[in-house]
Motif scaffolding. Structure first.
Motif, short mmCIF file in Angstrom:
data_model
loop_
_atom_site.label_atom_id
_atom_site.label_comp_id
_atom_site.label_asym_id
_atom_site.label_seq_id
_atom_site.Cartn_x
_atom_site.Cartn_y
_atom_site.Cartn_z
N GLN A 562 150.55 78.81 -62.35
CA GLN A 562 151.44 79.94 -62.08
C GLN A 562 152.55 79.63 -61.08
O GLN A 562 153.67 80.13 -61.23
N ASP A 563 152.25 78.84 -60.05
CA ASP A 563 153.18 78.68 -58.93
C ASP A 563 154.10 77.48 -59.11
O ASP A 563 154.07 76.51 -58.32
N GLY A 564 154.93 77.54 -60.15
CA GLY A 564 155.88 76.47 -60.40
C GLY A 564 157.16 77.00 -61.02
O GLY A 564 157.19 78.07 -61.63
N PHE A 565 158.23 76.22 -60.87
CA PHE A 565 159.54 76.62 -61.40
C PHE A 565 160.31 75.37 -61.78
O PHE A 565 160.51 74.46 -60.97
N GLY A 566 160.74 75.29 -63.04
CA GLY A 566 161.49 74.14 -63.52
C GLY A 566 162.96 74.23 -63.16
O GLY A 566 163.58 75.28 -63.29
N VAL A 567 163.54 73.11 -62.72
CA VAL A 567 164.94 73.07 -62.30
C VAL A 567 165.74 72.05 -63.10
O VAL A 567 166.86 72.32 -63.54
#
Length: 734
Positions: A562-567
């Motif tokens: 849950q605690d991720g974000f692609g950049v």
């Protein structure tokens, strides 16, 4: 109740009697309760009590005064930030006291500019620094007071910025990108989140980032990474030392300065995709950049000469350093030449500079060390000894299952000895330093191998194959104890909350397998929250991507699902699993301001004290905030203590003129003493007191003390300031 004219006569007689009468015997005052005062360091600018994110402040001083007996005593606050006072030895106080927080460590002095802790916001749970209590009849009372460093402030969901490190022969164009702190998920193909704010043509490859919130300018420093290109630099300047500045208001990016002696090695993409440059990461160009707490100075690590450079951050451009560059001490390393500084952190006026002993010359992993020094900008000197000096030859999880991810000595410059066929070969670089609320450190380690290699490019060894790299960075906790000592995670003084061999767990691919040391070394820690953000490989679901992961700072846990974000992605110029992002920075707003405090029941003397019923506030009064044109900005009612506050949540701005209007027509008369039978009994106290903390600031309309309305003029202070002296008194004219 005594009318005002009669009260003044009684007051004069009482003073005369006080001068002539013998001192009262020091007999115990019976029947009084106990007063507990808790003092905190605050971060959130909300005025609420939240021990989860507030830290106890030792060493403060509380002054208690009996306005009846005139006795005053000072009490030191204990190491747990608490003092409990019992009044058995007070004589003749009649249970009513004024309580003040008068001193505390690192108290800001506006005259000299020394110190940094100032009065914090008050409101629900946190009290102002001046209070009145009634302990008669065995009543206990608790007051929670707080101070803060306004430079610690950040809004609840700040913008994050990072630097996309784009492969030179691939189509990526963005470098600096921004996104909200609460972003989660994959963003492949999304052109607005992350939002590009600078391009490769404007900055080239950068790592270190620093934000000057006062004028919304973002600094970025050149960085040596294989298969990238430096930025444009300036006329006749070496781009290896370039620092760029991006104005968030105008969107323009320009050269701020050039750090001298940052290296001379050029990229050559035509030579086996820049293979010869693989020996330069960590040894040339710039490391981390950071900014002073007040935004006046920019600090830069020159990785070529190992020095800390300081620039005047208030200038549009800087022609040279503000002071003579200072070598970052290398004494912890054996031999000295293996010292490689890179990371920076700043808090409370202290600069933290860190790096590693690379063990390159010996190839002996037992000589790998993490080292952190403190630097005092006022003296221009580093501490006598490092605060952290820790070996790095401990067991780590695999960077690429099942191969152990233990740190390895840095590769030598002779590329014929560069390891071949290794998907992972972790080499530590201390890329970032964050400072916790209690002074503990969080260290972000970048894997140098990810800057020497890439995605489907030739191995740096002349005989090597084409391969793709998996990095194995790390995030480590160093606990600071109350005695000022620092202890590496896993020790008796810094136990890991979940056991195991890591404080921060969940730095893995979302399945929990494959890659289990996925950090890329850059960190962002908002003090008013309970999480920390770290750059990451494969942070969500898409493979060969880069982005951000979030950890709980108390438990160390990260939910890898849950605690991720692609950049950044392989399809838009990224490096896959080989270091594709630079530093991570919070773009915090300027700290807000607060005004207000108390409407009290005056006994006729004209200033606040605790005699008679003056400890009572007047509840239910309507208080209206208006701007200089008379426009209503916000409206409040005083609480049961007679208190009210306006701040940024109501639209209050710093350095601005306002009118505060008090309207007695809504006062809750049922909560006042029974000798006040109608609102007509309440009259406005004249602004005659000399002490702004205790006098009345509200002038009745037309000078008529019976009028329903009284008005106070106020000009708010600079960002971060608090004015709790905007009071109004009312006396009973019966």
């Amino acid at each position: 109740m005594i009318r005002r004219t009669a009260w003044r006569a009684v007051l004069a007689l009482s003073w005369a009697g006080a001068l002539l009468a013998p001192a009262a015997p020091a007999t115990a005052q019976t029947g009084e309760g106990k007063l507990t005062v808790n003092v905190f360091r605050e971060y959130a600018a909300k005025g609420t009590l939240d021990p989860r994110i507030q830290t106890a402040l030792a060493g403060a001083t509380i002054r208690v005064t009996s306005d009846h007996s005139r006795e005053s005593r000072n009490y030191p606050v204990g190491p747990d930030g608490t003092i409990t006072i019992d009044f058995d030895t007070w004589a003749g106080s009649k249970g009513k006291y004024k309580v003040e927080l008068i001193n505390w460590p690192d108290k800001y002095d506006p005259v000299t500019g020394t110190g940094f802790l100032q009065p914090a916001f008050a409101g629900t749970g946190l009290s102002s620094h001046l209070n009145y209590v009634d302990m008669d009849g065995g009543r206990d009372a608790t007051l929670n007071m707080a101070v803060w460093n306004p430079d610690d402030y950040c809004q609840d969901n700040p913008t994050l910025v990072t630097a996309c490190q784009q492969a030179a022969t691939k189509p990526g164009e963005k470098t600096l990108v921004t996104f909200p702190y609460n972003s989660r998920g994959d963003t492949q193909g999304n052109t607005t989140n992350p939002k590009p704010i600078a391009t490769v043509k404007e900055t080239g490859n950068v790592y270190g980032l620093a934000y000057r919130k006062k004028d919304k300018r973002l600094f970025s420093g050149a960085y040596a990474k294989r298969h990238t290109e430096y930025g444009p630099g300036g006329p006749g300047a070496d781009p290896q030392g370039a620092i760029y500045v991006t104005d968030r208001t105008t969107g323009a990016t320009s050269l701020f300065t050039t750090v001298p002696n940052a290296g001379t090695t050029a990229h050559n993409q035509g030579s086996r995709v820049d293979a010869a440059f693989s020996s330069r990461p960590g040894k040339e160009s710039l490391g981390d950049v950071d900014i002073s707490s007040d935004g006046s100075e920019l600090y830069v690590v020159n990785m070529n000469d190992g020095k800390l450079y300081t620039y005047d951050a208030t200038q549009a451009t800087a022609t040279g350093p503000k002071r003579v560059p200072v070598p970052i001490p290398d004494s912890a390393c054996t031999p000295l030449g293996d010292w490689r500084p890179m990371g920076l952190g700043v808090r409370d006026g202290v600069v933290y500079a860190g790096g590693v002993c690379s063990a390159e010359s010996t190839q002996d992993a037992t000589k790998l060390r993490a080292v952190v020094w403190t630097y005092d900008p006022t003296t221009g000197a580093f501490g006598a000894a490092p605060i952290v000096d820790e070996p790095l030859n401990f067991p780590r999880d695999p960077a690429n299952d099942p191969t152990p991810g233990d740190w390895k000595p840095w590769t030598r410059d002779n590329l014929a000895q560069f390891p071949m066929g290794n998907v992972a070969y972790p080499q530590p670089m201390l890329g970032d330093i964050e400072i916790e609320r209690d002074g503990s450190l969080v260290l972000g380690f970048r894997d140098r191998f990810g800057d020497q290699s890439g995605l489907q490019i030739p191995n740096a060894n002349p005989n090597g194959p084409i391969e793709s790299t998996v990095t194995g960075g790390d995030t480590n906790k160093v606990c600071r104890k109350s005695d000022g000592t620092y202890h590496w995670e896993g020790s008796a003084d810094c136990p890991r909350p979940q056991g195991g061999n890591e404080w921060f767990t969940g730095d893995t691919w979302h399945t929990g397998t494959g890659h289990r040391e996925t950090a890329w070394g850059a960190l962002a820690l908002p003090l008013q929250q309970d999480t920390i953000a770290s750059t990451f490989l494969d942070p969500w679901r898409t493979i060969t991507s880069g982005g951000v992961g979030w950890f709980d700072r108390t438990t160390g846990h990260r939910d890898a699902t849950q605690d991720g974000f692609g950049v950044v992605y392989a399809t838009d110029g990224g490096f896959g699993k080989a270091n594709g992002l630079g530093d991570l920075e919070l773009l915090c707003d300027d700290p807000p301001v607060q005004i207000g405090n108390r409407v009290w029941l005056d006994d006729g003397g004209g200033t606040q004290n605790s005699r008679n019923d003056e400890a009572l506030g007047i509840p239910g009064m309507t208080v209206t905030l208006k701007d200089s044109t008379g426009k209503v900005i916000a409206r409040k009612k005083t609480d049961d203590k007679g208190e009210y506050y306006f701040d940024h949540r109501d639209g209050l701005e710093p350095n601005t003129d306002y009118t505060v209007e008090f309207d007695k027509s809504t006062v809750d008369i049922n909560k006042l003493p029974n000798y006040i039978t109608t609102l007509d009994d309440l009259m406005w106290t004249r602004t005659t007191g000399r002490d702004p903390a205790t006098n009345s600031d509200a002038e009745p309309t037309g000078g008529d003390e019976t009028d329903p309305i009284a008005v106070a003029k106020v000009t708010t202070g600079p960002p971060g300031s608090v004015n709790h002296d905007l009071d109004a008194g009312m006396w009973a004219g019966t």
